[in-house]
Design an enzyme around this catalytic site. Structure first.
Site, short mmCIF file in Angstrom:
data_model
loop_
_atom_site.label_atom_id
_atom_site.label_comp_id
_atom_site.label_asym_id
_atom_site.label_seq_id
_atom_site.Cartn_x
_atom_site.Cartn_y
_atom_site.Cartn_z
N GLY A 64 -0.91 -3.95 1.76
CA GLY A 64 -2.17 -3.31 1.43
C GLY A 64 -3.27 -3.88 2.30
N HIS A 72 -5.64 -5.32 -6.48
CA HIS A 72 -6.04 -6.31 -5.47
C HIS A 72 -6.93 -5.67 -4.40
CE1 HIS A 72 -4.95 -9.85 -2.72
NE2 HIS A 72 -5.49 -8.98 -1.88
N GLU A 73 -6.53 -4.49 -3.92
CA GLU A 73 -7.31 -3.85 -2.85
C GLU A 73 -8.66 -3.37 -3.35
OE1 GLU A 73 -6.25 -4.56 -0.09
OE2 GLU A 73 -4.18 -4.96 -0.66
N GLN A 94 -11.76 -6.01 4.90
CA GLN A 94 -10.91 -7.00 5.59
C GLN A 94 -10.89 -6.81 7.10
OE1 GLN A 94 -7.40 -6.33 2.76
NE2 GLN A 94 -7.23 -8.51 3.25
N CYS A 140 -2.85 -12.82 0.28
CA CYS A 140 -3.87 -11.96 0.88
C CYS A 140 -3.92 -12.21 2.38
CB CYS A 140 -5.23 -12.27 0.24
SG CYS A 140 -6.56 -11.26 0.89
N LEU A 141 -3.98 -11.13 3.15
CA LEU A 141 -4.06 -11.27 4.60
C LEU A 141 -5.32 -12.01 5.03
CD1 LEU A 141 -2.84 -7.70 5.61
CD2 LEU A 141 -1.56 -9.83 5.87
N HIS A 193 -11.17 -6.04 -3.38
CA HIS A 193 -11.77 -6.32 -2.08
C HIS A 193 -13.04 -5.48 -1.87
CE1 HIS A 193 -9.24 -9.12 0.12
NE2 HIS A 193 -8.14 -8.44 -0.13
NI NI Z 1 -6.21 -9.19 0.07
#
Ligand code: NI
Length: 180
Positions: free
Chosen positions: A46, A140-141, A51, A98-99, A144
């Site tokens: 995701g 989660h997304e 991000q 998380c990226l 963000h």
């Molecule tokens: Ni994340």
């Protein structure tokens, strides 16, 4: 399509509420395609526009079939202005990563089932029903988009763990599995 830079914790854009998208133009379509490619390249399941440093309410999700739970359907989604309109139940597993917070995972309580209202790339309203891991990724997304990181939602801080990168420079299995 371009692979975009993913910004990491400490960048104030990750802590800023993203703006609603009012219409889909060529710029939004290109951003969505670039985000999708960036997510797959990372690799991750995701990605949210903040991000990649863009403060717009746009997310991409790619969860393969049977990914975490046997029998769970896969999903490839690009969602504009997504919001949770119904959330029921709770789930604790698996841990989240998380990226934008590389190498860290932790246990995050999430709703087990959600109904998401959003728009697709034709700006048509859609409703997505999701449960289990897909519901987790969507929550989660969407977080963000409001400047919330998964570490904010870790209740038991002792579950936060650092997974060092492998010696050969490849991402660890856990990183690949959980990166959002
Ligand atoms: Ni994340």
């Amino acid at each position: 399509m371009a692979i975009l830079d993913i910004i990491t914790e400490g960048d104030p854009r990750l802590r800023t509420k993203a703006n609603k998208i009012r219409r889909v133009d060529e710029g939004i379509r290109r951003l969505a395609a670039d985000m999708y490619a960036t997510m797959l390249d990372a690799p991750g399941v995701g990605l949210a526009a903040p991000q990649v440093g863009v403060l717009l309410r746009l997310i991409t999700v790619e969860v393969p079939e049977d990914y975490v739970e046997e029998g769970a359907p896969g999903a490839s989604l690009t969602l504009i202005n997504p919001e949770v309109v119904k959330a029921t139940g709770t789930q604790l597993e698996p841990p989240e990563g998380c990226l934008s917070i590389p190498h860290w995972i932790g246990t995050v309580p999430r709703a087990q089932r959600v109904v998401i209202k959003a728009r697709d790339l034709d700006f048509k309203e859609v409703r997505i029903r999701a449960e289990g891991y897909l519901a987790r990724v969507l929550q989660h997304e969407i977080d963000h988009l409001d400047g919330i990181l998964f570490t904010d939602r870790v209740v038991d801080k002792s579950t936060l763990r650092y997974l060092p990168p492998r010696d050969d420079g490849e991402p660890s299995d856990a990183e690949v599995a959980l990166a959002e």
